[in-house]
Scaffold this active site. Structure first.
Site, PDB file in Angstrom:
ATOM      1  N   ALA A 254       0.822  -1.207   0.000  1.00  0.00           N
ATOM      2  CA  ALA A 254       0.000   0.000   0.000  1.00  0.00           C
ATOM      3  C   ALA A 254       0.859   1.261   0.000  1.00  0.00           C
ATOM      4  O   ALA A 254       0.512   2.268  -0.625  1.00  0.00           O
ATOM      5  CB  ALA A 254      -0.924  -0.014   1.208  1.00  0.00           C
ATOM      6  N   GLU A 375       0.329   4.420   7.771  1.00  0.00           N
ATOM      7  CA  GLU A 375       1.177   3.423   7.104  1.00  0.00           C
ATOM      8  C   GLU A 375       2.664   3.732   7.282  1.00  0.00           C
ATOM      9  O   GLU A 375       3.475   3.546   6.386  1.00  0.00           O
ATOM     10  CB  GLU A 375       0.796   3.283   5.629  1.00  0.00           C
ATOM     11  CG  GLU A 375      -0.631   2.781   5.473  1.00  0.00           C
ATOM     12  CD  GLU A 375      -1.032   2.538   4.040  1.00  0.00           C
ATOM     13  OE1 GLU A 375      -0.163   2.215   3.220  1.00  0.00           O
ATOM     14  OE2 GLU A 375      -2.234   2.675   3.740  1.00  0.00           O
TER      15      GLU A 375
END
Length: 396
Positions: A254, A375
């Site tokens: 991602a 993230e």
């Protein structure tokens, strides 16, 4: 001696000629996603952002599915099987519209679908992936917890065996798509270590209240996941997902999309500032004719197109099977940080108008504050690179 080849004209939108590195199929993917975003997102995004809502998210997901943008790099099960560079170009165009739209696609494809595709059983893939690729089922990814962010090994969510079943208890926080998801990929501590589960969101004891009052990613569904004695059959366990390496592998996939996406937000802000500098007049002439403004525009263009080149390079490495997680950290750390700086500089060129939602700059700057954190924070990526450079682990 032959005459020198005639140079192409300078293109302010592509000053380094990066488009020359893209093949026709890659250009077609980029243009298709750009056109969709211009038609379906840009006319409404300021209103959505101001109201803190993403109305019609299910319809948008189905449209993105029809474009092949969901689970874009995955093979089979209705997925497009696109290259990493094609996916990156799509992320750039989606985030040029808004980070919330790119996050919808990223969490769906690079986290939830990727986890099921990589670690799931054939039955799980057949059950979930075709409808997720079509946008009929929305997925979310539950790793972060209310008090557990950068140290996922300390998670408190637990799954215990009860006969052949699993019983899941815990909470997850800051979960994109959670309230509208049909399946949640949830990571939990078990007696066997950290494991992943594909959790149907209609399971008794599962709830996903939406998080409100955000000043970033406002045009995005952000949720808490609450699991109170959620009973799951044995086949909810992702058989290939054991230990932290599994969710971290999803996050690396991602993060790659973020490397491209951040440059979309930066491009949108740069283009707004450039256009404004040509039309806004002070002291009898456009402000783009003043040296200080030109210096800002030049520096913004340098960092924007260097960042796009970096994203392109990492994409080619991923397509060749040679991209390391440390290189993804390199890209995420640099590109998000530079994108925020580009947005802030663009705001100074627009002056007071820069804070208005009539222009995209402040919206992108606010969104990127979330992208900078999620993230992997700046500090975590610095430590990843520090360990890679020195061979010394500073995490402990």
């Amino acid at each position: 001696m032959s005459a020198p080849a005639k140079l192409p004209p300078f293109d302010a939108g592509d000053p380094l000629g990066i488009d020359d590195l893209l093949d026709p199929e890659e250009l077609a993917v980029r243009d298709t996603v750009r056109t969709w975003a211009a038609d379906r997102v840009l006319p409404h995004i300021a209103e959505w952002y101001e109201s803190g809502e993403l109305p019609g998210i299910r319809e948008l997901a189905r449209e993105l599915g029809s474009l092949g943008a969901l689970g874009m790099t995955l093979d089979g099960y209705g997925c497009a099987g696109a290259s990493a560079v094609q996916y990156g170009l799509a992320c750039l165009e989606l985030e040029a519209a808004d980070s919330g739209i790119r996050s919808l696609v990223s969490v769906q494809g690079s986290l939830a679908m990727y986890a099921i595709h990589t670690y799931g059983s054939e039955e799980q893939k057949q059950r979930w992936l075709p409808s997720m690729a079509a946008g009929e089922t929305i997925g979310c990814f539950g790793l972060t917890e209310p008090d557990i962010g950068s140290d996922p090994a300390a998670m408190r969510t637990r799954a215990k065996k009860d006969g052949t079943d699993w019983v899941l208890n815990g909470r997850k926080m800051w979960i994109t798509n959670g309230t509208v998801a049909g399946v949640a990929v949830v990571w939990a501590r078990t007696d066997e270590g950290i494991r992943g589960f594909a959790v149907p969101t209609d399971a008794p004891g599962f709830s996903a209240p939406e998080i409100r009052h955000k000043w970033s990613l406002r045009a995005s569904v952000t949720s808490e996941l609450v699991m109170d004695d959620v009973r799951l059959p044995a086949d909810a366990l992702l058989p290939g997902a054991t230990g932290l390496k599994a969710p971290l592998g999803c996050l690396s996939h991602a993060r790659y999309g973020i490397v491209w996406g951040a440059m979309g937000a930066a491009r949108s802000s740069f283009e707004a500032a450039l256009e404004y500098s040509r039309s806004r007049e002070q002291f009898g002439r456009p402000i783009g004719g003043f040296q200080l403004t030109q210096a800002k525009l030049a520096d913004m263009a340098l960092e924007l197109h260097k960042g796009i080149l970096l994203a392109h390079h990492l994409g080619r490495r991923l397509d060749a099977g040679r991209l390391r997680p440390e290189q993804v950290s390199f890209g995420k750390l640099n590109n998000v940080r530079e994108a925020i700086d580009i947005c802030r500089t663009a705001r100074t060129i627009l002056g007071a108008n820069g804070i208005s939602l009539e222009y995209p700059v402040m919206r992108h700057a606010g969104n990127l504050e979330s992208v900078l954190t999620y993230e992997g924070t700046v500090e975590m990526h610095q430590l990843v690179l520090g360990k890679a450079l020195t061979g010394l682990d500073a995490f402990r």
